[in-house]
Write an enzyme that holds these catalytic residues in place. Structure first.
Site, PDB file in Angstrom:
ATOM      1  N   GLY A   1     -48.241 -39.928  44.929  1.00  0.00           N
ATOM      2  CA  GLY A   1     -48.050 -39.087  43.757  1.00  0.00           C
ATOM      3  C   GLY A   1     -47.252 -37.844  44.105  1.00  0.00           C
ATOM      4  N   PHE A   2     -47.439 -36.784  43.332  1.00  0.00           N
ATOM      5  CA  PHE A   2     -46.642 -35.574  43.535  1.00  0.00           C
ATOM      6  C   PHE A   2     -46.892 -34.952  44.904  1.00  0.00           C
ATOM      7  CE2 PHE A   2     -46.658 -35.665  38.831  1.00  0.00           C
ATOM      8  CZ  PHE A   2     -45.293 -35.613  38.636  1.00  0.00           C
TER       9      PHE A   2
ATOM     10  N   GLU B   1     -51.175 -34.361  23.340  1.00  0.00           N
ATOM     11  CA  GLU B   1     -49.908 -35.088  23.413  1.00  0.00           C
ATOM     12  C   GLU B   1     -50.019 -36.470  22.773  1.00  0.00           C
ATOM     13  OE1 GLU B   1     -48.295 -32.912  27.504  1.00  0.00           O
ATOM     14  OE2 GLU B   1     -49.257 -34.867  27.600  1.00  0.00           O
TER      15      GLU B   1
END
Length: 460
Positions: free
Chosen positions: A22-23, A180
């Site tokens: 991941g990040f 969202e």
């Protein structure tokens, strides 16, 4: 007398194992790829996923390939990096080994764990099949399947019976992901799908956010919370705060004794840290995140670094949030510190003069819908924005941080096309055509009813 050659022992290169692509993991591996160390990155999947845009895959705006990049493509220019598609299942800390699911054991000199988080259903794991969350590509395509299938089934049932259950979409949780998802469902129902159906009116769909706390977007300032509520109201999204969900069943949600019908229920209420944190046998918080010191190390393990959602790191008396920016900065910091330790440029114990990690907060943003968003900007200036300026800022920032030029160009092109033409290019239903709870009610009270329509007649 001829000089004698002296054999010099070349020290073995340090081995760094990174768990998670991941990040945190990707930013660490990109930095370590430039250092004289041998790196092995382990992930269950072969791609790095840009999670902040995952909801756009879930609501059919983007395809998975637009927000994902193969890990091997990212590290192809770093010959000191190996990639293993595998999964860590345990540790031998005294011997400094990672146990993999395939039975392989990886030895390390330094270990970076950045395996993120997963959904938390607060002990009601049986709800997962009825209310999927949004963490993976598989989650996104399942949500897309359910949302689009609800409209298709409504169209079919209207043609066959002249009636269909109310298109009620319920989202449990009013954080950024919930907001969202709610805004995106409202957008596609009101703007992008109205011309595609003949017998139903997608714009009559109702979207409801159930938030257990007193406010949505609780980590945002109060003025942005109010702006978010105003923008959601303009989109037709209803919000109920203080609504504690007591049960989730096919076709409905219970809030106390109140039944709320739902053709699709989505989960955005809670997360818990990767289970690897507890497998380390060190101190964790109630979410399972590992409590770390200023060097991102668990107590007593300076060779182990915890990054991203899995790290419980406090700065100025507050816990650093588990979002993309801290994870990226933690990954780069861990790589930098390992580089300093390897180069022995520190104190005699290898750690004395190294600076501690400090999160540089640039702000937070949450998109709500088309031209609707909120942004708390901390850098390069302080500001609270909402509406179109916040939405444009959100768009530019997210495209900038996408990895790979092809991804940036593809996403920008798709967004521009969708914005100008009100069309979606990834509206595909794959997998099962069964929707949990569809037609579960014997008495369709509250259903959208109308007289039987002729098979060839358009909707009124």
């Amino acid at each position: 007398m001829a000089a004698q050659a002296v054999a010099r022992r070349v020290p073995a290169r340090k081995r760094v194992v990174i768990l998670g692509g991941g990040f945190g993991g990707v930013n660490a591996v990109m930095a370590l790829g430039k250092l004289p160390v041998d790196v092995t990155l382990v992930d269950r999947r072969n791609y790095h996923l840009f999670q902040p845009l995952l909801y756009q895959v879930a609501l059919a705006v983007l395809s998975p390939a637009d927000i994902a990049q193969p890990i091997r493509a990212l590290v192809r220019d770093h010959p000191n990096v190996d990639v293993l598609m595998d999964e860590a299942v345990g540790f031998d800390l005294p011997l400094q080994r990672v146990q993999l699911k395939t039975g392989v054991q990886l030895e390390y000199d330094y270990l970076i764990i950045a395996t993120g988080s997963t959904h938390s259903y607060f002990g009601r794991d049986e709800w997962a099949k009825l209310a999927p969350g949004l963490k993976t590509v598989e989650d996104a395509t399942e949500i897309r399947r359910r949302v689009l299938l609800a409209f298709e089934l409504a169209e079919r049932q209207m043609m066959e019976k002249g009636t269909h259950p109310a298109l009620n979409f319920v989202i449990i949780g009013g954080g950024p992901t919930g907001v969202e998802l709610a805004g995106a469902i409202s957008d596609i129902a009101r703007l992008y799908m109205t011309r595609d159906f003949r017998h139903i009116d997608p714009s009559m769909a109702q979207v409801l956010i159930l938030e257990g706390g007193p406010n949505i977007l609780s980590s945002y300032p109060e003025d942005l919370q109010r702006k978010a509520l105003e923008q959601l109201d303009e989109l037709g999204v209803k919000v109920r705060t203080g609504a504690h969900v007591s049960d989730v069943q096919p076709g409905h949600v219970m809030v106390g004794d109140e039944r709320i019908d739902a053709v699709v229920t989505l989960w955005a209420a809670g997360v818990q840290a990767s289970p690897l944190g507890k497998l380390l046998g060190v101190a964790t918080d109630k979410r399972g995140a590992v409590v770390v010191d200023g060097h991102l190390n668990p107590p007593g393990h300076p060779e182990i670094f915890i990054c991203g959602d899995l790290a419980h790191f406090e700065q100025d008396g507050k816990q650093v949030p588990g979002v993309a920016q801290p994870a990226m900065q933690m990954g780069r910091y861990a790589a930098k510190r390992i580089g300093r330790l390897v180069a022995t440029t520190l104190g005699s114990d290898g750690s004395g003069r190294d600076e501690q990690f400090r999160y540089f907060d640039k702000g937070d943003m949450a998109t709500i819908g088309r031209k609707a968003a909120v942004a708390k900007i901390e850098w390069p200036f302080k500001a609270h924005w909402s509406g179109f300026p916040a939405w444009m800022t959100w768009l530019v920032v997210h495209i900038f941080f996408l990895i790979g030029f092809r991804n940036r160009l593809s996403v920008f092109r798709q967004w521009a096309w969708t914005y100008l033409t009100f069309s979606d290019g990834a509206r595909l239903i794959t997998g099962s055509q069964e929707l949990p709870g569809w037609n579960a009610q014997d008495d369709p009270a509250g259903a959208l009813t109308t007289k039987a329509l002729d098979m060839n007649s358009p909707k009124s």
